[in-house]
Design a protein around this motif. Structure first.
Motif, PDB file in Angstrom:
ATOM      1  N   VAL A 162      38.248  32.241  25.887  1.00  0.00           N
ATOM      2  CA  VAL A 162      39.682  32.258  26.180  1.00  0.00           C
ATOM      3  C   VAL A 162      39.998  31.273  27.302  1.00  0.00           C
ATOM      4  O   VAL A 162      40.984  30.529  27.241  1.00  0.00           O
ATOM      5  N   THR A 163      39.145  31.240  28.319  1.00  0.00           N
ATOM      6  CA  THR A 163      39.360  30.321  29.439  1.00  0.00           C
ATOM      7  C   THR A 163      39.357  28.869  28.980  1.00  0.00           C
ATOM      8  O   THR A 163      40.152  28.043  29.451  1.00  0.00           O
ATOM      9  N   ALA A 164      38.474  28.558  28.024  1.00  0.00           N
ATOM     10  CA  ALA A 164      38.365  27.186  27.526  1.00  0.00           C
ATOM     11  C   ALA A 164      39.411  26.862  26.463  1.00  0.00           C
ATOM     12  O   ALA A 164      39.469  25.723  25.984  1.00  0.00           O
ATOM     13  N   GLY A 165      40.226  27.837  26.084  1.00  0.00           N
ATOM     14  CA  GLY A 165      41.239  27.601  25.058  1.00  0.00           C
ATOM     15  C   GLY A 165      40.695  27.588  23.644  1.00  0.00           C
ATOM     16  O   GLY A 165      41.375  27.119  22.727  1.00  0.00           O
ATOM     17  N   LEU A 166      39.481  28.117  23.459  1.00  0.00           N
ATOM     18  CA  LEU A 166      38.878  28.121  22.120  1.00  0.00           C
ATOM     19  C   LEU A 166      39.435  29.241  21.254  1.00  0.00           C
ATOM     20  O   LEU A 166      39.419  29.140  20.022  1.00  0.00           O
ATOM     21  N   HIS A 167      39.883  30.329  21.878  1.00  0.00           N
ATOM     22  CA  HIS A 167      40.443  31.466  21.158  1.00  0.00           C
ATOM     23  C   HIS A 167      41.569  32.079  21.980  1.00  0.00           C
ATOM     24  O   HIS A 167      41.557  32.003  23.213  1.00  0.00           O
ATOM     25  N   PRO A 168      42.552  32.693  21.328  1.00  0.00           N
ATOM     26  CA  PRO A 168      43.615  33.377  22.068  1.00  0.00           C
ATOM     27  C   PRO A 168      43.104  34.703  22.633  1.00  0.00           C
ATOM     28  O   PRO A 168      42.096  35.233  22.156  1.00  0.00           O
ATOM     29  N   PRO A 169      43.800  35.277  23.614  1.00  0.00           N
ATOM     30  CA  PRO A 169      43.344  36.528  24.243  1.00  0.00           C
ATOM     31  C   PRO A 169      43.746  37.774  23.454  1.00  0.00           C
ATOM     32  O   PRO A 169      44.255  38.751  24.011  1.00  0.00           O
ATOM     33  N   THR A 170      43.520  37.753  22.152  1.00  0.00           N
ATOM     34  CA  THR A 170      43.901  38.891  21.309  1.00  0.00           C
ATOM     35  C   THR A 170      43.235  40.173  21.798  1.00  0.00           C
ATOM     36  O   THR A 170      42.037  40.192  22.058  1.00  0.00           O
ATOM     37  N   GLY A 171      44.016  41.234  21.932  1.00  0.00           N
ATOM     38  CA  GLY A 171      43.481  42.522  22.376  1.00  0.00           C
ATOM     39  C   GLY A 171      43.511  42.724  23.870  1.00  0.00           C
ATOM     40  O   GLY A 171      43.229  43.832  24.348  1.00  0.00           O
ATOM     41  N   MET A 172      43.839  41.680  24.631  1.00  0.00           N
ATOM     42  CA  MET A 172      43.924  41.802  26.089  1.00  0.00           C
ATOM     43  C   MET A 172      45.358  42.133  26.492  1.00  0.00           C
ATOM     44  O   MET A 172      46.230  41.271  26.492  1.00  0.00           O
ATOM     45  N   VAL A 173      45.597  43.375  26.844  1.00  0.00           N
ATOM     46  CA  VAL A 173      46.934  43.810  27.228  1.00  0.00           C
ATOM     47  C   VAL A 173      47.387  43.092  28.499  1.00  0.00           C
ATOM     48  O   VAL A 173      48.572  42.795  28.671  1.00  0.00           O
ATOM     49  N   THR A 174      46.451  42.785  29.390  1.00  0.00           N
ATOM     50  CA  THR A 174      46.804  42.125  30.652  1.00  0.00           C
ATOM     51  C   THR A 174      47.264  40.686  30.464  1.00  0.00           C
ATOM     52  O   THR A 174      47.763  40.079  31.416  1.00  0.00           O
ATOM     53  N   GLU A 175      47.113  40.150  29.269  1.00  0.00           N
ATOM     54  CA  GLU A 175      47.582  38.794  29.003  1.00  0.00           C
ATOM     55  C   GLU A 175      48.936  38.800  28.299  1.00  0.00           C
ATOM     56  O   GLU A 175      49.379  37.765  27.797  1.00  0.00           O
ATOM     57  N   THR A 176      49.606  39.953  28.242  1.00  0.00           N
ATOM     58  CA  THR A 176      50.933  40.054  27.637  1.00  0.00           C
ATOM     59  C   THR A 176      52.004  39.942  28.723  1.00  0.00           C
ATOM     60  O   THR A 176      51.726  40.121  29.913  1.00  0.00           O
ATOM     61  N   PRO A 177      53.252  39.642  28.349  1.00  0.00           N
ATOM     62  CA  PRO A 177      54.307  39.376  29.344  1.00  0.00           C
ATOM     63  C   PRO A 177      54.510  40.440  30.416  1.00  0.00           C
ATOM     64  O   PRO A 177      54.804  40.081  31.572  1.00  0.00           O
ATOM     65  N   PRO A 178      54.390  41.762  30.127  1.00  0.00           N
ATOM     66  CA  PRO A 178      54.638  42.737  31.211  1.00  0.00           C
ATOM     67  C   PRO A 178      53.715  42.591  32.414  1.00  0.00           C
ATOM     68  O   PRO A 178      54.011  43.156  33.476  1.00  0.00           O
ATOM     69  N   PHE A 179      52.618  41.847  32.276  1.00  0.00           N
ATOM     70  CA  PHE A 179      51.670  41.724  33.385  1.00  0.00           C
ATOM     71  C   PHE A 179      51.791  40.385  34.112  1.00  0.00           C
ATOM     72  O   PHE A 179      51.021  40.106  35.027  1.00  0.00           O
ATOM     73  N   THR A 180      52.777  39.590  33.723  1.00  0.00           N
ATOM     74  CA  THR A 180      53.030  38.340  34.434  1.00  0.00           C
ATOM     75  C   THR A 180      53.464  38.638  35.867  1.00  0.00           C
ATOM     76  O   THR A 180      54.286  39.521  36.109  1.00  0.00           O
ATOM     77  N   GLY A 181      52.887  37.938  36.810  1.00  0.00           N
ATOM     78  CA  GLY A 181      53.285  38.089  38.197  1.00  0.00           C
ATOM     79  C   GLY A 181      52.703  39.288  38.911  1.00  0.00           C
ATOM     80  O   GLY A 181      53.127  39.616  40.020  1.00  0.00           O
ATOM     81  N   THR A 182      51.704  39.942  38.298  1.00  0.00           N
ATOM     82  CA  THR A 182      51.112  41.121  38.944  1.00  0.00           C
ATOM     83  C   THR A 182      49.975  40.758  39.884  1.00  0.00           C
ATOM     84  O   THR A 182      49.461  41.628  40.584  1.00  0.00           O
ATOM     85  N   GLY A 183      49.571  39.487  39.889  1.00  0.00           N
ATOM     86  CA  GLY A 183      48.514  39.053  40.804  1.00  0.00           C
ATOM     87  C   GLY A 183      47.112  39.358  40.329  1.00  0.00           C
ATOM     88  O   GLY A 183      46.174  39.355  41.144  1.00  0.00           O
ATOM     89  N   LEU A 184      46.934  39.617  39.033  1.00  0.00           N
ATOM     90  CA  LEU A 184      45.594  39.875  38.520  1.00  0.00           C
ATOM     91  C   LEU A 184      44.714  38.648  38.696  1.00  0.00           C
ATOM     92  O   LEU A 184      45.193  37.514  38.598  1.00  0.00           O
ATOM     93  N   PRO A 185      43.412  38.824  38.956  1.00  0.00           N
ATOM     94  CA  PRO A 185      42.530  37.661  39.013  1.00  0.00           C
ATOM     95  C   PRO A 185      42.525  36.951  37.668  1.00  0.00           C
ATOM     96  O   PRO A 185      42.534  37.599  36.610  1.00  0.00           O
ATOM     97  N   SER A 186      42.531  35.646  37.697  1.00  0.00           N
ATOM     98  CA  SER A 186      42.516  34.885  36.447  1.00  0.00           C
ATOM     99  C   SER A 186      41.166  35.041  35.758  1.00  0.00           C
ATOM    100  O   SER A 186      40.147  35.312  36.401  1.00  0.00           O
ATOM    101  N   LEU A 187      41.164  34.841  34.451  1.00  0.00           N
ATOM    102  CA  LEU A 187      39.907  34.912  33.714  1.00  0.00           C
ATOM    103  C   LEU A 187      38.927  33.856  34.203  1.00  0.00           C
ATOM    104  O   LEU A 187      37.716  34.085  34.249  1.00  0.00           O
ATOM    105  N   SER A 188      39.447  32.707  34.584  1.00  0.00           N
ATOM    106  CA  SER A 188      38.568  31.619  35.048  1.00  0.00           C
ATOM    107  C   SER A 188      37.921  31.934  36.386  1.00  0.00           C
ATOM    108  O   SER A 188      36.930  31.289  36.763  1.00  0.00           O
ATOM    109  N   SER A 189      38.466  32.928  37.119  1.00  0.00           N
ATOM    110  CA  SER A 189      37.917  33.263  38.435  1.00  0.00           C
ATOM    111  C   SER A 189      36.818  34.323  38.371  1.00  0.00           C
ATOM    112  O   SER A 189      36.216  34.642  39.395  1.00  0.00           O
ATOM    113  N   LEU A 190      36.561  34.874  37.180  1.00  0.00           N
ATOM    114  CA  LEU A 190      35.587  35.948  37.064  1.00  0.00           C
ATOM    115  C   LEU A 190      34.164  35.401  37.036  1.00  0.00           C
ATOM    116  O   LEU A 190      33.872  34.417  36.353  1.00  0.00           O
ATOM    117  N   VAL A 191      33.285  36.046  37.786  1.00  0.00           N
ATOM    118  CA  VAL A 191      31.862  35.699  37.837  1.00  0.00           C
ATOM    119  C   VAL A 191      31.082  36.936  37.388  1.00  0.00           C
ATOM    120  O   VAL A 191      31.297  38.029  37.921  1.00  0.00           O
TER     121      VAL A 191
END
Length: 383
Positions: A41-70
């Protein structure tokens, strides 16, 4: 330091801060799918299907980005993640070519996996195991300069400990290590985890957010939608029976009657909490190794209508367990990490949307989703 003298994580804010996700069961199907999926998803190879946190109601909530996860974790298995991803591709879980495309991300995560336990013949005490696991977590956080680390249990279901058990189950050893190092905790399995009297005081003293238990991915997800329907339409449910056919590691683990009983408790709780009684019928779990990571769930619901008219509803759910679970695991890691950053403490019943046996709150999916959206608003206001 926290109240019991243990180290706590620094609360580092900012979109550039990196967040650790530490899996107990890091070489299993769910963890492998989550790591591969996050990279895809981070590389844009697939959409974030099934990820509720990637839907509009979670915009601006300050969640860590997928690219920031280790990613890192504990496991008793030795198969490296790139090879495990190849096996999942052969099984039809991961799309062809994905394991190759994200091989470097899988290899990097595998480098951060440490031996779990206890293994057969391990003579270490519970305290020695917890100390070792906590040291692994602390080292991971420090080496990667992580703002925080969320520990997520996705290991195989274990039997519930007996009343005379003198040792903590493995899930509780990992949970204790999380508390000791100041790491928020998510239990995506029906295993004991934090829910043991031995950890009650440590949980209260830690001031850490935590969520669980037992991820709701298929049959119980459907039950949490259908059961409120019968209540709202004033239809009397007489019996609700079910059968699960599944393979892979989960199927093998649940072939143990004690482990299956732990799993079924959450399924039955949804019905009892929603209907106000426990209808006749049971859930049976059958291990079918040839199904691999795929599962079929069948429900048979007997209910009464107007003038005592007897009726039946049957449902069949067929799905890929890891593909259903992985986006939820990523959601939970991000939500709990953000809760920790916002200073939210204790159990998170607002995340009951994700669990069969949550830490309080409603049992119906619609009400749970409303609570989740309110939690998103709370996170947004805390920025």
């Amino acid at each position: 330091m926290n109240n019991d003298g243990n180290a706590t994580e620094p609360r580092v804010a900012g979109d550039t801060a990196r967040t650790g996700v530490w899996f107990a069961g890091a070489r299993g199907s769910v963890a492998t799918t989550a790591v591969a999926g996050c990279a895809a998803v981070t590389a844009g190879l697939h959409p974030p299907t099934g990820m509720v946190t990637e839907t509009p109601p979670f915009t601006g909530t300050g969640l860590p980005s997928l690219s920031s996860l280790v990613f890192g974790g504990h496991d008793t298995a030795s198969c490296p993640l790139p090879k495990r991803a190849e096996h999942l591709t052969e099984a039809g879980v991961l799309p062809h070519g994905l394991a190759r495309a994200v091989r470097s991300e899988l290899a990097a995560a595998d480098e951060e996996i440490r031996p779990g336990g206890p293994l057969a013949g391990d003579t270490r005490t519970d305290e020695e195991l917890i100390t070792a696991f906590a040291a692994d977590l602390a080292s991971f956080r420090e080496r990667h300069r992580l703002a925080r680390v969320v520990v997520v249990n996705v290991s195989s279901t274990e039997p519930l400990p007996g009343p005379d058990a003198v040792r903590l189950p493995p899930s509780s050893l990992y949970a204790a290590a999380a508390l000791r190092t100041g790491c928020p905790y998510v239990n995506f399995t029906p295993s004991t985890g934090l829910r043991t009297a031995a950890l009650t005081d440590a949980v209260a003293a830690s001031g850490l957010p935590h969520a669980g238990r037992d991820g709701k991915t298929g049959q119980t997800l459907l039950r949490s939608v259908l059961a409120p329907m019968f209540v709202q339409r004033a239809l009397s449910v007489r019996a609700w029976s079910g059968t699960n056919l599944l393979g892979g590691g989960d199927g093998a683990a649940l072939a143990d009657p004690a482990a299956a009983a732990a799993k079924n408790a959450g399924k039955e709780r949804v019905l009892a909490d929603t209907l106000g009684h426990s209808p006749e019928g049971e859930v049976h779990i059958d291990d079918v190794p040839s199904l691999g990571d795929w599962k079929t769930a069948w429900d048979h619901i007997a209910f009464d209508g107007f003038l005592g008219s007897r009726m039946i509803l049957q449902t069949i759910w067929q799905g890929c367990d890891s593909a259903l679970a992985a986006p939820l695991v990523l959601d939970l890691a991000r939500l709990v990490a953000r809760a920790h950053e916002a200073g939210i403490t204790g159990p998170l019943p607002e995340l009951g949307f994700y669990f069969k046996d949550p830490d309080g709150g409603p049992a119906g999916l619609s009400e749970q989703f409303t609570a989740l959206l309110s939690f998103a608003d709370r996170l947004r206001e805390a920025r």
